[in-house]
Write an enzyme that holds these catalytic residues in place. Structure first.
Site, PDB file in Angstrom:
ATOM      1  CG  ASP A 110      -2.052  -0.982   0.986  1.00  0.00           C
ATOM      2  OD1 ASP A 110      -2.224  -1.513  -0.051  1.00  0.00           O
ATOM      3  OD2 ASP A 110      -2.778  -1.202   2.141  1.00  0.00           O
ATOM      4  N   GLY A 111       1.993   1.197   0.823  1.00  0.00           N
ATOM      5  CA  GLY A 111       2.890   2.254   0.680  1.00  0.00           C
ATOM      6  C   GLY A 111       3.306   2.577  -0.776  1.00  0.00           C
ATOM      7  CG  ASN A 161      -3.492   6.089   3.810  1.00  0.00           C
ATOM      8  OD1 ASN A 161      -4.413   5.534   3.146  1.00  0.00           O
ATOM      9  ND2 ASN A 161      -2.612   5.077   4.231  1.00  0.00           N
ATOM     10  CE1 TYR A 197      -0.271   6.265  14.435  1.00  0.00           C
ATOM     11  CE2 TYR A 197       0.061   8.311  13.283  1.00  0.00           C
ATOM     12  CZ  TYR A 197       0.136   7.513  14.313  1.00  0.00           C
ATOM     13  OH  TYR A 197       0.678   7.859  15.511  1.00  0.00           O
TER      14      TYR A 197
END
Length: 289
Positions: A72-73, A146, A189
């Site tokens: 995903d990063g 995000n 997060y």
């Protein structure tokens, strides 16, 4: 003929498994007669190819579709660079969770083939823009798919800041910081900080306090078009950081103003037919079937 003829490829180059999947993907695309454009760093990790090579941002101008091989990063990084070009992204998972990169390595030929044949689902996601001003002058900016996070940085020490939403004062908070998350980031997060899971179609932003000193301070969900302003408290001993997707980072000074708002450009994510957000939550978060 496929609507996607020029295919850009971005890979997680430090991962051997991602490079293996890239080679497999290149062989498949070449065999099917598609034009391939490799991002420059990716090209260095995949030797022996005959594809065109381009900078990451240039891919947005050259390609009809960009496929990201990694976690995903990797897709978050590609999204920040390419959103303004309106080129859709497709992810092949070579990371851990894979909320955004939802094709498994053993499905490359089948699922990528289906997408290129027009059998896919398109999903629109919004990003956040962030800027920092000091004494009225811009000192830095960034964007995130995000989240934007205000945090203490190197030292574990509470920070103080004021929050305004659409010009209205919300509170002065002492905490370890604040997460401003899109629906896309609500499973990242913000989730670990106690925030709610938001469906990707929601036009909303969630603000999640990090270990607030006041126990009644709770996550707030507000309209996605809201304008956010954080004023860094002048009594802070430490210099808080602002990060975008855990990657781009700025150090603030007491009195700095951090502004966050929705980015004008949206990202189009491509999924294979049958993609289901709730099934993804079940499998990635360990919900019971």
């Amino acid at each position: 003929m496929s609507e996607f003829q020029n295919i850009g490829l971005i890979g997680r180059t430090e991962s051997d498994s991602a490079v293996i999947s890239l080679r497999r993907l290149i062989a498949f695309l070449e065999g099917e007669g598609f034009s391939i454009v490799l991002e420059s760093e990716t090209a260095e990790a995949v030797l022996g190819h005959e594809a065109r090579v381009s900078s990451r941002e240039r891919l947005g101008q050259l390609c009809d579709l960009v496929i990201v091989v990694g976690g995903d990063g990797s897709l978050l990084s590609a999204a920040r660079a390419l959103a303004k070009f309106s080129v859709p992204l497709l992810g092949i998972n070579r990371g851990r969770l894979g909320f955004l990169t939802d094709i498994t390595p053993d499905q490359i030929e089948q699922k990528v083939g289906e997408v290129l044949a027009g059998k896919y689902m398109a999903e629109s996601r919004f990003l956040l823009d962030m800027s920092v001003t000091r004494n009225g002058k811009a000192v830095g900016a960034g964007s995130a798919l995000n989240d934007i996070v205000l945090h203490p940085g190197e030292f574990i020490r509470m920070i103080e800041f004021e929050l305004y939403i659409d010009g209205q004062f919300v509170y002065t908070q002492r905490s370890d910081g604040l997460i401003l998350s899109t629906p896309t980031g609500s499973t990242a997060y913000a989730l670990s900080g106690g925030g709610p899971i938001m469906h990707p179609k929601l036009d909303a932003v969630v603000l999640v306090p990090l270990n607030p000193h006041t126990l009644t301070s709770r996550p707030i969900v507000v309209e996605g078009s809201s304008e956010f302003k954080l004023i860094i408290g002048k009594q802070n001993i430490t210099k808080p950081y602002v990060t975008c997707d855990g990657h781009e980072q700025l150090t603030t000074e007491p009195g700095d103003v951090v502004r966050v708002h929705k980015k004008p450009h949206r990202l189009t994510l491509i999924h294979p037919i049958g993609h289901n957000f709730y099934e993804t939550c079940r499998s990635k978060l360990g919900w019971l079937n």
